[in-house]
Every structure is written in structure tokens, then in C-alpha cells.
Scaffold this active site. Structure first.
Site, PDB file in Angstrom:
ATOM      1  CD  GLU A 147       9.789  12.241  12.253  1.00 49.95           C
ATOM      2  OE1 GLU A 147       8.546  11.572  12.379  1.00 49.95           O
ATOM      3  OE2 GLU A 147      10.809  11.460  11.802  1.00 49.95           O
ATOM      4  CD  GLU A 171      12.671   3.571   9.099  1.00 45.19           C
ATOM      5  OE1 GLU A 171      12.660   4.528   9.984  1.00 45.19           O
ATOM      6  OE2 GLU A 171      12.857   3.427   8.075  1.00 45.19           O
ATOM      7  CB  CYS A 216      12.930   8.239   9.082  1.00 45.21           C
ATOM      8  SG  CYS A 216      13.859   7.106   8.095  1.00 45.21           S
ATOM      9  CE  LYS A 261      -1.929   2.859   2.037  1.00 45.74           C
ATOM     10  NZ  LYS A 261      -1.920   4.311   1.809  1.00 45.74           N
TER      11      LYS A 261
END
Ligand code: ADP
Ligand code: MG
Length: 501
Positions: free
Chosen positions: A405, A274, A308, A199
Site C-alpha cells: 500500500e 479498518e 484506504c 486519539k
């Protein structure tokens, strides 16, 4: 489907793909969604629609999972020998190499990233990654075990382990490195003999769909890889809770990772996550400053900070703080911002207007909470989702820009005096993905590495990746590892066999 009137243009192959793209891949067939619904994907440099893509939901996910299950258990794939799987992956690597220019253009157009990054990293490194994983197909092995205790006076047994494919894998991936992420979730699975329902992120579905075509062309049997495009809350959520999925491999935000782990828990589906990061970069007083300044700027501004492992928290020793910060601010202010398809662009737009608003909101919080603005802090005039490279100095650990973040080109910098102090600052985060240390003192570096809680530590470097080196997080940056032999472990189950004699 589109009218591309930019100066940069795209080649005929990418143009032809845009004209035919929009369907999903289920059981080897390109199909519309069961509902007939579509969603739009845009060029982040202009905001224009570049394609309409099928909006899959629970019904489509269910079809794709069934197709993946049938293929998993069927003779064509389930009975295929490892060397044949290896060959198919090698075919795929060759095809990616052959169609690299087209993939680079599509990635840049859909995501907004500079073609230079797509060429060097996203697409450029892909064949190498695929070939590395292809190699594992023929090297997966269990163990023979000498029994350690007696099972009665006469009974003896022999024991060994088999490594079997984990089964049907649901891969849910983000938009920052769309093609790379599609490969990370499919190639190790295919090496083990698993099957996949992928996806892609709704912001960047195009290169995953092109990958689907190349997977067919490489000769993989129908249903080995199925691609369901759709929104996270519908298609993604349906995949995470589907009882026919054996393992979910997710890369994305920590909030969604938690939701996926919760949904998967009901079926005890295996999960690897992750997730986000707020990664520290530490510059020691003995660092090579020319290298460290450029390195720290790249650590945050590479891919517009949509990484990331972005080095979003910078800690600079007091003795060199002013010099380093003015150097980074100068680099930030000089960066050439523009459309990804312009080969001169150093930093492209963010992926979406939503992401730009998110980043601008963080910049406002940095200003209102007392950060010292040293560069950037605004949007670029005109269309497109541009934000200027932004540097905050004198950031306090409790400020929002130091804790959350941002996933954009925003650096939060602070100074330190002692090693104990900077180790505590570096670890003062819910995240633990990567960390960077810039120093020429190997003794200090070796003493710091074990004290830093992160999945990766870079020394005099940042954002390096190698297919043979594990990658993943500590703390709320996730669990499990990508790449290396550990990735293969994540896509296999161990079966223990006892044979009495
Ligand atoms: P971002 O917020 O930066 O877009 P996300 O973590 O939301 O990052 O997205 C990563 C991937 O997770 C995308 O493919 C997205 O569609 C998917 N996703 C989002 N929400 C959910 C959800 N509730 N369940 C499953 N997948 C989701
Ligand atoms: Mg897009």
C-alpha cells in the site's frame, strides 16, 4: 498563534479556533498535557507550522480513561434515556452544519486536501452520518427466545437478550479523513451509551479538537467524549494497552493495527480494525470506456490517493489496454495540483514530508523494478509536500508497487485476457478492502462478485460510501464493520437473561 499570509486566507472563525486550539479535552476540561509538552501541526501546502498541540502520553490517557469510566457509570450519561442521546446527536449534527465553512477550512489547512473535497465529502456528508447514527439510539433491541430444550421435568424458563453499551471506547484514527474518522469512532459509540477516548492522528489533530468543542456545545455531559492528542507510540500505544478500555476502534496502517491487536490481547479488549488496502479495479472489454477511464483515474487520485479504498491496482483487458492507459495518463498529467485552500485545486499535497518521502521511495522502486512510467513520477517544485499523479503501466504482480500500500497518487496498471486470470490477479494480495469492476455485462459482473475477496465491491463506480451500508475489510484489511447497523453491533455487548418459573 499563526501568521497566515496566503492569498487564499481563512475565515475569522477558523482563525479564532487556531488561536485558541492546543489543549486536550478530559472530563469536560480543556487541559495541557501532564508533561507540559507540545507537538506541531503543519500546513502541508507550505510546510509552515499552523498550531502547537498538547503532546499527551500515558498519564493523560489514564486520566481520560478514568473520566470516561466515571461518566459511563454515572447517572447523567449512564442513566440517560435513548431519546435523550438521540437528541444530543441531532444537536451535534446541526452544529456541524452551522460551522461547516470553518471546519472545511480547518480540514483543508491541516490535512492539505482540496476544499472542494472537504466541502463535498468530509464535512458535507457529516451531518447525514451523525443523524443516521442518532436514529439508532432509539432502535437498539435484543431478542426474546423460546427455550429449545427441557431443563428437567418441571423447571421452565424464559430467556431474552439485552444490548448494553460496550463501555469505554478507545478510538485511534488516521490523518486522511480526520473529521470523518473522528465521527465514525464516536457517533455509533454515543448512540449505544458508551463513552469515548479519542486519539487523533498527530498530523491532523485540529478538526477533532473543534469537534470536541461542538460536542460540549451540543450538551453532552462532561467525560462522554475525551480527546487526547499525542503521538502514536506514546498516547496511542498507552490507549491500546490500557486495562480500563473495553474496546479499541482503530483505522490506520496494517502494521500498527497488528501492534494494537497484540497490545489489546493482554486485556482481551475488543478490537475492530479498518486497515490498509491494495484495491483492484478491473476494466472489462465491454465497459463504457469514457466512464471507466474517468472512474479509474478518480479511484486512485481522489484525495491524492490517501484513501484506504484507493483503486491502486488497475487491470485492463488487452483489447482496450492502450486506450485506457493513455486516457488515464492524460487525466493525470492535466490535474491541477495546488494548495488545498485554492478552490481551483484538484489534487493537494500529501499530508506530510514523511508521507511524501514514502511515496517517492515507492515511485523509485517502480522505476528500478521495470515499471513503464506513463505520467508523473516526480515532485512539484517549491514548498509543500506535493507529488505529481503517477501512472505505471505493464506492472508485474511481483513488483513492490503492485504489492504494498503506497497511500499516494500512484497507479500500478497491468493487462489481462480472461476472467479467471483477472480474478486471480485481483485476489493476489494480502489485502481485501474494496474492488471495482467496470462492465456493462451484468451476467459477467454477477459471476465475478462472489469470486473477489474484499469487503466491498463497486460496479461501475468507486469509493462510494453510505451510512446505511457496512464498510470494512477481508484478509489483512481488517475485521469488524463501520457504518450501518453493524457499527452499532460493534459498540454493544449482548447480555443473555434466563428467568426460571
Ligand atoms: P500512518 O503510518 O499512515 O501515519 P498509522 O497507522 O501509523 O498511519 O497511524 C494511524 C493512527 O495510529 C494514528 O493516530 C497514530 O498516531 C496511531 N499509532 C501509530 N503507532 C501506534 C502504536 N504503536 N500504537 C497505537 N497507535 C499508534
Ligand atoms: Mg497538519
Amino acid at each position: 498563534m499563526i501568521d497566515l499570509d496566503t492569498d487564499y486566507g481563512i475565515g475569522a472563525a477558523a482563525q479564532a479556533f487556531l488561536a485558541r486550539a492546543g489543549k486536550m479535552l478530559i472530563g469536560g476540561q480543556w487541559v495541557d498535557s501532564a508533561s507540559g509538552e507540545f507537538f506541531e501541526t503543519r500546513d502541508p501546502a507550505t510546510g509552515r507550522i499552523i498550531g502547537r498541540v498538547a503532546a499527551g502520553d500515558a498519564e493523560d490517557v489514564d486520566k481520560a480513561v478514568r473520566a470516561a469510566r466515571n461518566t459511563l457509570e454515572g447517572r447523567l450519561w449512564g442513566g440517560m434515556l435513548p431519546a435523550a442521546r438521540e437528541k444530543l446527536l441531532l444537536n451535534l449534527a446541526d452544529l456541524v452544519e452551522r460551522h461547516a465553512e470553518e471546519l472545511i477550512e480547518l480540514e483543508s489547512l491541516d490535512n492539505g486536501k482540496p476544499v472542494t473535497i472537504a466541502r463535498m465529502i468530509d464535512i458535507g456528508r457529516a451531518p447525514n452520518f451523525i443523524r443516521y447514527m442518532a436514529g439508532w439510539a432509539t432502535k437498539i433491541e435484543g431478542a426474546t427466545i423460546t427455550p429449545s430444550v427441557a431443563m428437567g421435568p418441571h423447571a421452565r424458563f424464559h430467556a431474552y437478550t439485552l444490548k448494553e453499551p460496550v463501555g469505554v471506547v478507545g478510538g485511534i484514527i488516521p490523518w486522511n479523513f480526520p473529521f470523518v474518522m473522528a465521527l465514525w469512532k464516536t457517533c455509533p459509540a454515543l448512540a449505544t451509551g458508551s463513552t469515548v477516548v479519542l486519539k487523533p492522528a498527530e498530523q491532523t489533530p485540529l478538526t477533532a479538537l473543534r469537534l470536541g468543542e461542538l460536542i460540549q456545545e451540543a450538551g453532552f455531559p462532561d467525560g462522554v467524549v475525551n480527546i487526547v492528542t499525542g503521538l502514536g507510540e506514546t498516547a496511542g500505544a498507552a490507549l491500546a494497552r490500557h486495562p480500563g478500555i473495553d474496546k479499541i476502534a482503530f483505522t490506520g496502517s496494517t502494521a500498527v493495527g497488528k501492534a494494537i491487536a497484540r497490545a489489546a490481547a493482554d486485556n482481551v479488549t475488543r478490537v475492530t480494525l479498518e486497515l490498509g488496502g491494495k484495491s483492484p479495479v478491473i476494466i472489462m472489454p465491454d465497459a463504457d470506456l469514457d466512464q471507466a477511464i474517468v472512474g479509474a483515474a478518480r479511484a486512485i487520485f481522489f484525495n491524492a490517493g490517501q484513501v484506504c479504498g484507493a483503486g491502486s491496482r488497475l487491470f485492463v483487458h488487452n483489447a482496450i489496454y492502450d486506450e485506457v492507459l493513455s486516457g488515464i495518463a492524460r487525466i493525470a498529467s492535466a490535474m491541477k495540483i495546488g494548495p488545498g485552500l485554492d478552490p481551483a485545486t484538484e489534487m493537494g499535497p500529501l499530508v506530510s514530508e514523511e508521507q511524501r518521502q514514502r511515496v517517492l521511495h515507492y515511485i523509485e522502486s517502480g522505476l528500478s523494478e521495470g515499471g513503464e512510467l506513463l505520467a508523473g513520477g516526480n515532485v512539484r517544485a517549491g514548498d509543500g509536500y506535493f507529488v505529481t499523479p503517477t501512472v505505471f503501466g505493464r506492472v508485474k504482480p511481483e513488483m513492490t508497487v503492485a504489492r504494498e500500500e503506497i497511500f499516494g497518487p500512484v497507479l500500478a496498471a497491468a493487462s489481462f485476457e480472461t476472467i479467471d486470470e483477472v480474478v486471480n490477479l485481483a485476489n493476489d494480495s494480502q489485502y481485501g478492502l474494496v474492488a471495482g469492476i467496470w462492465s456493462t455485462n451484468i451476467n459477467v459482473v454477477h459471476r465475478m462478485i462472489p469470486r473477489i475477496r474484499s469487503g466491498t465491491v463497486y460496479v461501475n463506480a468507486h469509493n462510494l460510501m453510505d451510512p446505511a451500508v457496512p464498510f470494512g475489510g477481508n484478509k489483512q484489511s481488517g475485521y469488524g464493520r463501520e457504518m450501518s447497523k453493524m457499527a452499532i453491533d460493534m459498540y454493544t455487548e449482548t447480555k443473555s437473561v434466563y428467568i426460571a418459573y
